[in-house]
Design a protein around this motif. Structure first.
Motif, PDB file in Angstrom:
ATOM      1  N   ASN A 109       0.804  -1.214   0.000  1.00 43.70           N
ATOM      2  CA  ASN A 109       0.000   0.000   0.000  1.00 43.70           C
ATOM      3  C   ASN A 109       0.851   1.284   0.000  1.00 43.70           C
ATOM      4  N   PHE A 110       1.599   1.492  -1.080  1.00 43.55           N
ATOM      5  CA  PHE A 110       2.423   2.712  -1.164  1.00 43.55           C
ATOM      6  C   PHE A 110       1.547   3.916  -1.472  1.00 43.55           C
ATOM      7  N   GLU A 111       1.918   5.045  -0.888  1.00 44.14           N
ATOM      8  CA  GLU A 111       1.229   6.319  -1.195  1.00 44.14           C
ATOM      9  C   GLU A 111       1.551   6.744  -2.627  1.00 44.14           C
ATOM     10  N   LYS A 112       0.637   7.492  -3.226  1.00 47.01           N
ATOM     11  CA  LYS A 112       0.961   8.115  -4.519  1.00 47.01           C
ATOM     12  C   LYS A 112       2.138   9.065  -4.295  1.00 47.01           C
ATOM     13  N   TYR A 113       3.002   9.169  -5.293  1.00 46.83           N
ATOM     14  CA  TYR A 113       4.140  10.069  -5.172  1.00 46.83           C
ATOM     15  C   TYR A 113       3.655  11.525  -5.232  1.00 46.83           C
ATOM     16  N   PRO A 114       4.318  12.467  -4.544  1.00 50.03           N
ATOM     17  CA  PRO A 114       3.837  13.863  -4.512  1.00 50.03           C
ATOM     18  C   PRO A 114       3.582  14.459  -5.906  1.00 50.03           C
ATOM     19  N   PHE A 115       4.415  14.082  -6.879  1.00 50.58           N
ATOM     20  CA  PHE A 115       4.255  14.669  -8.220  1.00 50.58           C
ATOM     21  C   PHE A 115       2.987  14.150  -8.901  1.00 50.58           C
ATOM     22  N   GLU A 116       2.616  12.926  -8.560  1.00 51.63           N
ATOM     23  CA  GLU A 116       1.377  12.354  -9.098  1.00 51.63           C
ATOM     24  C   GLU A 116       0.179  13.072  -8.469  1.00 51.63           C
ATOM     25  N   LYS A 117       0.267  13.311  -7.164  1.00 53.43           N
ATOM     26  CA  LYS A 117      -0.814  14.048  -6.481  1.00 53.43           C
ATOM     27  C   LYS A 117      -0.946  15.442  -7.081  1.00 53.43           C
ATOM     28  N   LEU A 118       0.182  16.043  -7.419  1.00 51.35           N
ATOM     29  CA  LEU A 118       0.154  17.391  -7.997  1.00 51.35           C
ATOM     30  C   LEU A 118      -0.537  17.377  -9.365  1.00 51.35           C
ATOM     31  N   SER A 119      -0.219  16.379 -10.179  1.00 46.63           N
ATOM     32  CA  SER A 119      -0.865  16.281 -11.502  1.00 46.63           C
ATOM     33  C   SER A 119      -2.371  16.199 -11.341  1.00 46.63           C
ATOM     34  N   LEU A 120      -2.827  15.417 -10.362  1.00 49.61           N
ATOM     35  CA  LEU A 120      -4.273  15.279 -10.135  1.00 49.61           C
ATOM     36  C   LEU A 120      -4.868  16.609  -9.661  1.00 49.61           C
ATOM     37  N   LEU A 121      -4.135  17.291  -8.783  1.00 47.56           N
ATOM     38  CA  LEU A 121      -4.618  18.566  -8.240  1.00 47.56           C
ATOM     39  C   LEU A 121      -4.803  19.612  -9.347  1.00 47.56           C
TER      40      LEU A 121
ATOM     41  N   LEU B 144      -3.124  24.198  -0.999  1.00 47.76           N
ATOM     42  CA  LEU B 144      -3.723  23.593  -2.199  1.00 47.76           C
ATOM     43  C   LEU B 144      -4.302  24.682  -3.106  1.00 47.76           C
ATOM     44  N   GLU B 145      -5.008  25.600  -2.461  1.00 44.42           N
ATOM     45  CA  GLU B 145      -5.599  26.702  -3.220  1.00 44.42           C
ATOM     46  C   GLU B 145      -4.495  27.591  -3.825  1.00 44.42           C
ATOM     47  N   PHE B 146      -3.468  27.848  -3.039  1.00 42.71           N
ATOM     48  CA  PHE B 146      -2.337  28.656  -3.516  1.00 42.71           C
ATOM     49  C   PHE B 146      -1.727  28.006  -4.765  1.00 42.71           C
ATOM     50  N   THR B 147      -1.499  26.698  -4.681  1.00 45.36           N
ATOM     51  CA  THR B 147      -0.856  25.973  -5.782  1.00 45.36           C
ATOM     52  C   THR B 147      -1.723  26.010  -7.043  1.00 45.36           C
ATOM     53  N   ARG B 148      -3.014  25.798  -6.861  1.00 39.77           N
ATOM     54  CA  ARG B 148      -3.939  25.784  -8.017  1.00 39.77           C
ATOM     55  C   ARG B 148      -4.016  27.180  -8.655  1.00 39.77           C
ATOM     56  N   ASN B 149      -4.189  28.197  -7.828  1.00 35.50           N
ATOM     57  CA  ASN B 149      -4.337  29.553  -8.368  1.00 35.50           C
ATOM     58  C   ASN B 149      -3.050  30.064  -9.015  1.00 35.50           C
ATOM     59  N   LEU B 150      -1.930  29.715  -8.410  1.00 37.72           N
ATOM     60  CA  LEU B 150      -0.640  30.155  -8.964  1.00 37.72           C
ATOM     61  C   LEU B 150      -0.443  29.558 -10.365  1.00 37.72           C
ATOM     62  N   TYR B 151      -0.834  28.318 -10.504  1.00 35.50           N
ATOM     63  CA  TYR B 151      -0.715  27.650 -11.806  1.00 35.50           C
ATOM     64  C   TYR B 151      -1.683  28.295 -12.808  1.00 35.50           C
ATOM     65  N   LYS B 152      -2.894  28.513 -12.353  1.00 33.16           N
ATOM     66  CA  LYS B 152      -3.927  29.069 -13.243  1.00 33.16           C
ATOM     67  C   LYS B 152      -3.558  30.493 -13.704  1.00 33.16           C
ATOM     68  N   GLU B 153      -3.151  31.305 -12.766  1.00 31.16           N
ATOM     69  CA  GLU B 153      -2.948  32.728 -13.097  1.00 31.16           C
ATOM     70  C   GLU B 153      -1.559  33.040 -13.635  1.00 31.16           C
ATOM     71  N   LYS B 154      -0.535  32.297 -13.165  1.00 30.56           N
ATOM     72  CA  LYS B 154       0.838  32.662 -13.560  1.00 30.56           C
ATOM     73  C   LYS B 154       1.624  31.530 -14.229  1.00 30.56           C
ATOM     74  N   ASN B 155       0.975  30.398 -14.428  1.00 30.77           N
ATOM     75  CA  ASN B 155       1.628  29.256 -15.077  1.00 30.77           C
ATOM     76  C   ASN B 155       2.902  28.798 -14.347  1.00 30.77           C
ATOM     77  N   ILE B 156       2.821  28.840 -13.010  1.00 21.64           N
ATOM     78  CA  ILE B 156       3.953  28.388 -12.190  1.00 21.64           C
ATOM     79  C   ILE B 156       3.499  27.181 -11.363  1.00 21.64           C
ATOM     80  N   LYS B 157       4.312  26.119 -11.399  1.00 19.92           N
ATOM     81  CA  LYS B 157       3.996  24.948 -10.569  1.00 19.92           C
ATOM     82  C   LYS B 157       4.900  24.905  -9.344  1.00 19.92           C
ATOM     83  N   VAL B 158       4.281  24.802  -8.166  1.00 20.11           N
ATOM     84  CA  VAL B 158       5.030  24.561  -6.923  1.00 20.11           C
ATOM     85  C   VAL B 158       4.409  23.322  -6.260  1.00 20.11           C
ATOM     86  N   LEU B 159       5.037  22.843  -5.195  1.00 23.46           N
ATOM     87  CA  LEU B 159       4.552  21.608  -4.563  1.00 23.46           C
ATOM     88  C   LEU B 159       3.900  21.910  -3.209  1.00 23.46           C
ATOM     89  N   PRO B 160       2.629  21.534  -3.036  1.00 21.58           N
ATOM     90  CA  PRO B 160       1.987  21.759  -1.734  1.00 21.58           C
ATOM     91  C   PRO B 160       2.717  20.987  -0.634  1.00 21.58           C
TER      92      PRO B 160
END
Ligand SMILES: Cc1ncc(COP(=O)(O)O)c(C=O)c1O
Length: 378
Positions: free
Chosen positions: A2-14, A322-338
């Motif tokens: 039962n491994f957790e999803k990797y953070p980058f996979e969670k980010l793609s879903l987010l 989570l909201e920060f990460t989503r909005n930053l991507y939407k408005e400024k096309n920048i990806k960061v990791l929650p």
């Protein structure tokens, strides 16, 4: 398992349903992979050694590689190791995954503690070892320093520290690490420090120390129960070379060496030849350090953050990660990791991790855009 999803996979879903603002170039500040070319002399050695692909690599590694690593440890930390106190490894990720399984194999109810938030392989290793986990929480209240009570320490079979720390960028000084060494002896657990980021520092007079130095300081000169990991990936901008080492307690390493011959993760000989040169050479590391330092100076100027002692991460406090990460991507096309993708039990909440692994020009541009976004949120 039962491994957790990797953070980058969670980010793609987010971010899956978001159309980023295409007015801006995409900027990816999520991954701890230096974006600089691996120095030419390292690449040349690799190319010149391809004839050696004819050979099976030995698990113990080439003696020239061990010697280069020993020389690095001696020059950098003033710690003198013998050839039985170090094992070259295929990067450090594989060690972080299989060492706990080796170390905990004979324990009926294994207990493993590690810093939280963390590099996710620690958690995978705990699961694969069926270990009970004790989190060593790093938060603002404890200044992101590792501490456990005696009651908790008494239960531990293996403790993994990670200083300089990913993702919080915190460090522990010699005195603080001496405390941990003494506890490892008092309660007889294995203490391992993941020192992958030890070479990304910014002040020559205040370099991160090695747990082996603390062990000597504590009077534990043969490193009983003490181990460190280090890697060339960040230091030499060569994560593809897969060169790391584990060093310290000779008795543990002797058995671990035997185990590793079965794992079969010996590094190909041409990679070992190139890695040996990289570990020996220092000036290219100094050049990379200058770039990371400049990046942090820009971050200080633009975002007003404090420059950490080491690593290339900004651990930025935000309202809702989570909201920060989503909005930053939407408005400024920048990806960061929650931060919450990197922690458990609430750790990492209200933080994002920002990796400053680009050149000065790109870093400046993206930091200005990030600042604009933060100001617009107010
Ligand atoms: C804390 C930490 N440890 C270990 C590693 C693994 O590095 P490598 O396997 O390239 O040595 C990483 C990579 O990102 C890391 O952040």
């Amino acid at each position: 398992m039962n491994f957790e999803k990797y953070p980058f996979e969670k980010l793609s879903l987010l971010l899956a349903d978001i159309m980023p603002n295409d007015k801006y170039e995409p900027s990816v500040l999520t991954i701890g992979e230096p974006k600089f070319e691996t120095p030419q002399f390292i690449q040349d050695e690799l190319k010149n050694s391809t004839a050696l692909l004819q050979k099976y690599p030995a698990s113990a590694g080439l003696s020239e590689l061990r010697k280069a690593m020993i020389s690095f440890v001696a020059k950098r930390f003033n710690v003198n190791l013998n050839l039985n106190q170090i094992i070259p490894t295929f990067g450090t990720r594989e060690v972080l995954f299989n060492f706990p399984q080796f170390a905990l194999f004979d324990k009926e109810n294994p207990v493993m503690a590690y810093t939280n938030p963390f590099y996710q392989i620690y958690e995978g290793a705990a699961k694969a070892s069926r270990a009970e986990v004790i989190y060593i929480n790093l938060n603002e209240e404890n200044n992101f320093k590792a501490h456990l009570s005696d009651k908790e320490l008494k239960k531990c079979d293996l403790v993994i520290l990670n200083f300089p720390n990913n993702p919080t960028s915190s460090t522990m000084n010699k005195e603080e690490l001496v405390w941990w060494v003494k506890k490892a002896l008092e309660f007889d657990f294995i203490l391992l420090n993941d020192e992958c980021y030890s070479e990304i520092f910014f002040d020559e007079k205040n370099k991160p120390i090695c747990l082996l130095e603390a062990s000597i300081e504590a009077g534990n000169k043969d490193f009983k129960n003490i181990l460190v990991l280090n890697s060339i990936s960040k230091r030499s901008s060569a994560p593809g070379l897969r060169s790391g080492f584990i060093a310290g307690d000779e008795k543990i390493l002797k058995d671990y060496m035997k185990y590793r011959t079965y794992v079969g993760c010996a590094s190909p000989v041409p990679l070992q030849k190139a890695a040996a040169l990289a570990w020996e050479e220092q000036s290219h590391v100094e050049e990379f350090r200058k770039i990371y330092k400049k990046n942090f100076e820009l971050a200080k100027e633009i975002l007003g953050i404090e420059i950490p002692e080491a690593t290339f991460y900004i651990w930025l406090k935000v309202n809702d990660e989570l909201e920060f990460t989503r909005n930053l991507y939407k408005e400024k096309n920048i990806k960061v990791l929650p931060g919450s993708f990197l922690g458990r039990a609430g750790l990492g909440k209200n933080y994002v991790r920002i990796a400053l692994v680009e050149n000065e020009e790109k870093t400046k541009k993206v930091l200005l855009r990030l600042k604009e976004f933060i100001d617009e949120q107010k």
